[in-house]
Design an enzyme around this catalytic site. Structure first.
Site, PDB file in Angstrom:
ATOM      1  N   HIS A   1      54.182  22.734  20.577  1.00 26.52           N
ATOM      2  CA  HIS A   1      54.105  22.116  19.251  1.00 26.52           C
ATOM      3  C   HIS A   1      55.151  22.684  18.295  1.00 26.52           C
ATOM      4  O   HIS A   1      55.407  22.099  17.240  1.00 26.52           O
ATOM      5  CB  HIS A   1      52.690  22.242  18.662  1.00 26.52           C
ATOM      6  CG  HIS A   1      52.335  23.575  18.114  1.00 26.52           C
ATOM      7  ND1 HIS A   1      51.505  24.457  18.776  1.00 26.52           N
ATOM      8  CD2 HIS A   1      52.659  24.178  16.949  1.00 26.52           C
ATOM      9  CE1 HIS A   1      51.344  25.547  18.043  1.00 26.52           C
ATOM     10  NE2 HIS A   1      52.038  25.397  16.934  1.00 26.52           N
TER      11      HIS A   1
ATOM     12  N   ASP B   1      50.142  23.295  25.758  1.00 21.13           N
ATOM     13  CA  ASP B   1      50.937  23.651  24.580  1.00 21.13           C
ATOM     14  C   ASP B   1      51.836  24.840  24.934  1.00 21.13           C
ATOM     15  O   ASP B   1      51.588  25.979  24.540  1.00 21.13           O
ATOM     16  CB  ASP B   1      50.015  23.979  23.410  1.00 21.13           C
ATOM     17  CG  ASP B   1      50.768  24.165  22.104  1.00 21.13           C
ATOM     18  OD1 ASP B   1      51.953  23.778  22.043  1.00 21.13           O
ATOM     19  OD2 ASP B   1      50.166  24.700  21.144  1.00 21.13           O
TER      20      ASP B   1
ATOM     21  N   SER C   1      52.331  30.758  15.587  1.00 20.32           N
ATOM     22  CA  SER C   1      52.372  29.844  16.734  1.00 20.32           C
ATOM     23  C   SER C   1      53.502  30.187  17.688  1.00 20.32           C
ATOM     24  O   SER C   1      54.609  30.539  17.273  1.00 20.32           O
ATOM     25  CB  SER C   1      52.576  28.409  16.247  1.00 20.32           C
ATOM     26  OG  SER C   1      51.398  27.868  15.732  1.00 20.32           O
TER      27      SER C   1
END
Length: 273
Positions: free
Chosen positions: A72, A119, A222
């Protein structure tokens, strides 16, 4: 997970989902402290082209020429290698940057939203980096490693230090110790307070959960590494992926489980540097 199940989950999360400024993706360390210099020599700052090369996500060096991050972090609008730079050996963001260019961007082909798994992404550097005390690849786990519940692991990054509160200058790398949470327990916690039927899994098989109230990753972290020391060696257990808010009760951080993707990683990354 099937599209139908994903739709059911998303509909049930509407009331509990973060506001637009609090995306499910992770961005910062909560409940932690500044990391000592060179303790995490594989930590990467992934930068994107803006008015300057802005910190977008974390990542980890897993080979002298390869970086692991979250899918992402690189899509869908950012896909070209020229959109990115990588910074290694950085204790404070934007201080003495030496940005490295990328030659390939490889998101996992099954990724399309964080809640559905896969992911994970690979970035190939244009040139291998020199390995030193300050720059070293992290070791990937063997396929048999399970990282049992209550294992004490560490997550690092430059993300928010609280919900909606960005990391202040001088932007130090932060670290926090988090316990592994068993997937079925994590899934039960995420169903708590939601209308989603317990037969619809929120936590996927390729996920790994870690953290408790007060200790978590957050927006900006992230793509960064979750590492656990096993028999004296730091192993990367997960990639920071998503969660409902940051450090909330009954909402552990959700990571991409590295052991689920070892075969895919080694399609591209040599097992020996």
């Amino acid at each position: 997970m099937l599209h139908l199940l994903a739709l059911a989950l998303l509909l049930s999360l509407v009331s509990a989902a973060p506001a637009p400024g609090q995306a499910l993706q992770r961005s910062g360390i909560i409940g932690g402290k500044e990391a000592p210099g060179s303790r995490w020599p594989w930590q990467v700052s992934l930068r994107v082209r803006d008015q300057y090369w802005r910190h977008q996500c974390g990542g980890s060096l897993i080979h002298p020429q390869w970086v692991l991050t979250a899918a992402h972090c690189i899509g869908p609008e950012l896909q070209e290698p020229s959109d990115f730079r990588v910074q290694l050996r950085e204790q404070h963001l934007y201080y003495q940057d030496r940005l490295l260019p990328i030659s390939r961007v490889i998101p996992h082909p099954h990724y399309y939203m964080v809640e559905n798994g896969a992911d994970i992404a690979l970035l190939q550097l244009e040139e291998p980096v020199s390995i030193s005390r300050h720059v070293q690849p992290v070791t990937l786990p063997p396929a048999s490693e399970t990282f049992p519940p209550e294992s004490q692991c560490w997550v690092t990054g430059w993300g928010d230090v609280d919900n909606g509160r960005p990391l202040p200058p001088p932007y130090p790398l932060k670290q926090v110790k988090v316990p592994i949470v068993e997937n079925s327990v994590c899934d039960w916690k995420y169903h708590s307070g939601l209308s989603t039927d317990y037969s619809v899994p929120i936590v996927q098989e390729d996920n790994l959960c870690a953290g408790d109230g007060g200790r978590d990753s957050c927006q900006g972290d992230s793509g960064g590494p979750l590492v656990c020391k096993v028999n004296g060696t730091w192993l990367q257990a997960g990639v920071v992926s998503w969660g409902d808010g940051c450090a909330k009760p009954n909402r552990p951080g959700i990571y991409t489980r590295i052991t689920s993707y070892l075969d895919w990683i080694h399609q591209y990354v040599p097992q020996e540097p």
